[in-house]
Enzyme design. Structure first.
Site, mmCIF file in Angstrom:
data_model
loop_
_atom_site.group_PDB
_atom_site.id
_atom_site.type_symbol
_atom_site.label_atom_id
_atom_site.label_comp_id
_atom_site.label_asym_id
_atom_site.label_seq_id
_atom_site.Cartn_x
_atom_site.Cartn_y
_atom_site.Cartn_z
ATOM 1 C CD GLN A 169 48.963 8.128 21.719
ATOM 2 O OE1 GLN A 169 49.693 8.280 20.740
ATOM 3 N NE2 GLN A 169 47.789 7.501 21.621
ATOM 4 C CE LYS A 221 50.108 3.800 37.419
ATOM 5 N NZ LYS A 221 48.876 4.003 36.650
ATOM 6 C CG HIS A 234 47.023 12.047 31.433
ATOM 7 N ND1 HIS A 234 46.461 11.335 32.472
ATOM 8 C CD2 HIS A 234 48.234 11.467 31.202
ATOM 9 C CE1 HIS A 234 47.280 10.369 32.851
ATOM 10 N NE2 HIS A 234 48.353 10.427 32.096
#
Length: 306
Positions: free
Chosen positions: A96, A191, A129
């Protein structure tokens, strides 16, 4: 300053391994809950004037482990700790780090502010991340990587026909680094995410026909991205012998069932988060205890932990 290492309840096995690597006895603390569900934390260890390191990985249940970390930091501060460093191998809310629609919170920044407000001096974390998450903190961040450890293990099993595959564009830089370390070609799966656990593949960039794929990513949550990528690779002519490499294997929701359906040779990961001893998939774990121990020693010497 005397070093004190304490562990929250999120990963006691890693805490014991880290204490052994450092040659110290784990610091004493008690963690339980009041009848209404509130956390109760008590630091028994004498920490006044000490260099305190708190190990708490923010895996599931995320919010419970986060609150526990905040209370541990505050307890150490109020007992007079000289310096408090949090060792957070897996940092939750790192996904986030931006607002896609303008209607959601900036969760990574909010969690970073909460941690800073607890009185923490510094945080040590592993394979965030997104590197941009470092910018959410207004305190020093030591951002370590498990890639060299994982690549060292991969060197023992790669073949001339192996290809490093990024399961999406977000993993491209990670795949390129693995490819450079192992001197292998790279392919990328493109993707489109249709939901929190569903993924649709558009196409693959790179030559994968007849190759043995090694998919690399920072984390596996529901394994939706991995499942879609493997299916696309098999359709493109890859060998049905798949290796998946990820620093953080949360393995939540339908992940185990998805991985069981794949022609998986191995899932190579670290012990950044705990998991059950027996899983119905070929799981291989590389310990990060030595990596964390080296980071602490470097920080104690006044050097970067990188």
């Amino acid at each position: 300053m005397r070093v004190v290492l304490m562990s929250g309840s999120s990963h006691p096995v890693l805490g014991a391994a880290l204490a052994e690597a450092l040659g110290v006895e784990p610091g004493r603390c008690e963690i339980d809950r009041f009848p209404d569900g509130e956390h109760h934390v008590e630091v028994i260890e004498e920490v006044r004037g000490c260099d305190v390191y708190l190990l708490q990985s923010l895996g599931p249940p995320v919010d419970s482990h986060l609150m526990e970390l905040l209370l541990l930091v505050d307890a150490c501060r109020r007992r007079g700790a000289g310096r408090v460093t949090a060792l957070v191998p897996y940092f939750a809310y790192a996904r986030q780090d931006r607002r896609e629609t303008g209607r959601e919170p900036l969760g990574a920044r909010l969690v970073a502010d909460l941690i800073r407000a607890s009185g923490l001096d510094r945080i040590v974390t592993l394979d965030l991340h997104s590197p941009a998450v470092e910018g959410c903190f207004n305190l020093p961040v030591e951002h370590l990587s498990a890639m060299p450890l994982l690549a060292e293990r991969l060197r023992q099993i790669v073949t001339p026909g192996s290809v490093i595959v990024a399961p999406d564009l977000g993993a491209m830089k990670r795949a390129e680094r693995f490819a450079a370390l192992l001197k292998l070609p790279v392919a990328v799966v493109h993707k489109r995410r249709t939901s929190g656990s569903q993924v649709h593949v558009h196409h693959i960039t790179g030559d994968v026909k007849g190759c043995t794929p090694i998919l690399v990513d920072d984390m596996i949550s529901t394994a939706g991205t991995i499942e879609a990528a493997v299916q696309a690779l098999l359709e493109a002519g890859c060998e049905p012998q798949v290796t998946v490499v990820a620093t953080h294997s949360l393995l939540v929701g339908p992940s185990i069932e998805r991985l069981r359906r794949l022609p998986l040779l191995r899932l190579l990961t670290t012990d950044s988060v705990p998991r059950p001893a027996a899983l119905p998939i070929p799981l291989e774990t590389v310990s990060i205890a030595s990596l964390l121990a080296r980071a602490i020693e470097m920080l104690r010497a006044g050097l970067s932990g990188h």
